[in-house]
Scaffold this active site. Sequence first.
Site, PDB file in Angstrom:
ATOM      1  CG  HIS A 149     -12.493  -4.789   7.651  1.00 45.86           C
ATOM      2  ND1 HIS A 149     -12.739  -3.432   7.593  1.00 45.86           N
ATOM      3  CD2 HIS A 149     -12.200  -5.054   8.946  1.00 45.86           C
ATOM      4  CE1 HIS A 149     -12.590  -2.903   8.796  1.00 45.86           C
ATOM      5  NE2 HIS A 149     -12.274  -3.868   9.630  1.00 45.86           N
ATOM      6  NE  ARG A 181      -7.077 -10.391  -5.791  1.00 46.78           N
ATOM      7  CZ  ARG A 181      -8.291 -10.034  -5.403  1.00 46.78           C
ATOM      8  NH1 ARG A 181      -9.319 -10.178  -6.227  1.00 46.78           N
ATOM      9  NH2 ARG A 181      -8.507  -9.515  -4.202  1.00 46.78           N
ATOM     10  CE  LYS A 239      -4.206  -1.938   2.080  1.00 50.32           C
ATOM     11  NZ  LYS A 239      -3.809  -3.350   2.084  1.00 50.32           N
ATOM     12  CD  GLU A 268      -4.868   5.641   4.246  1.00 46.18           C
ATOM     13  OE1 GLU A 268      -4.291   5.491   3.162  1.00 46.18           O
ATOM     14  OE2 GLU A 268      -5.997   5.157   4.491  1.00 46.18           O
TER      15      GLU A 268
END
Length: 499
Positions: free
Chosen positions: A237, A294, A118, A202
């Site tokens: 999630h 993908r 990330k 974040e």
Amino acid sequence: MPEIKKILVANRGEISLRIMRSAKEMGIKTVAVFSEADRFSPHVRFADEAVCIGPPPSSSSYLLGEKIIEEAKNLGADAIHPGYGFLSENASFAQKVQDAGLIFIGPSPFSIEVMGDKLSAKQAVKDFGVPLVPGTDEPITSIPEAKKIALEIGYPILIKASAGGGGKGMRIVESEEDFEEQMQRAVSEAQSAFGNGSVFIEKFITSPKHIEIQILGDQHGNLVYLFERECSIQRRHQKVVEEAPSATLTPEIREAMGKAAVGVAKACDYYGAGTVEFIVDNQLNFYFLEMNTRLQVEHPVTEMITGKDLVKEQILIASGKPLSFGQDDLQINGHAIEIRVYAENPKNNFLPDIGKLSTYIRPQGPGVRVDDAFEKGMDIPIYYDPMIAKLITFAESREKAIARMIRAIDEYQITGIETTLSFCRFVLQHEEFISGKFDTKFVETFFEPKKLNIKLTQEETSITAALGVMIFEKSRKNHQENKEKKLAAANSNWNKRKH
């Protein structure tokens, strides 16, 4: 680049079968790999050839990249399609496939590596005008410095694992007092899950939507986006209900997100099928989250609204063919919804539920698609993801697609295990979903297991009771007739022996 004549599908279950179907339509032979637990799986029977690669655990079978490559070469395959999960986002595997002289049906190892982390992804896209969530773009090395940045961003903040996914290594911090403890937990969890303890922070978006953009790129520099998928209905999630298009995006925001997704793809010289995920706040401001290099589980809803077969496009791109269409050739037609049918008990915190499929009857009819790889009598293995099927409906409007999905859920008959069908029906009938206002907190805000214990109306109760009486009477009558036939046969046999 040589023509692809035979593909080994390095996966199992529904995605393996789905890839093989597109390959067959293209006149391409297929090879299935399977573990001992999947010996009788439909994808094994469907393939032109099949080879067992090991015991049930994925670490002893589907994750054995070098063995899979060896079998591909032994059986004369030209290419390997990884599907999703397992080795699909493993840059090392993609490189080994290419080094073995085979075609990897997916992006370059470079793209997978850049977007697989990330932090490196954020660093790669920041020069391409892609909106980023306020936060750090380097791993946290100093707790005091991280605290200072958190104060500047403003609480709540989110600590995220750099190499993470599926919610692992992710911690929400509401105040400065909790920062150090949550940081330690996130680092420990990230190290345990991914072998990489790097984390970053974040700003936490409090009422987020999860919206992703499907992109396609060829090896000649052409890139297009195939619009968005709304993926905000999640548990732990992980997505459970997806749809295309989103009920809340305006044409202007859709175009801006599409262009940003193309920017992300350009940042890593991307080719193949990929998905750029965004987090969207309640003012419809969007921020780059990550890129999945993908095919996605939810790709069928995009196929339904665009008329494009994404697997065929992947194969053509891997063969070196240029895209046969441009951005202006794409448009949204109708609405599609997908639900993931998991072998889980929604009344017990969505815990996996294994067992034998005593009954398994798929829904049918116009606008209904089922991607699965199970049949009546099969066992749900404990070794893999508990998804049984993907149920997709398509109609000319969102309202009709919802109504069609509810009908299809009611028609889907599965016994022997608990499934998420009742939960998905609950979602589709909820006002928050119907209005399109829902966000990723839908489950924790609106769902309680007791809400699945639906009470029948008096009329429904009467009909059910009447049906019960009819079934009982029919059963009793059949039993009596069988008894009389057996008695008559016994008497006949007795008379024959007697004479």
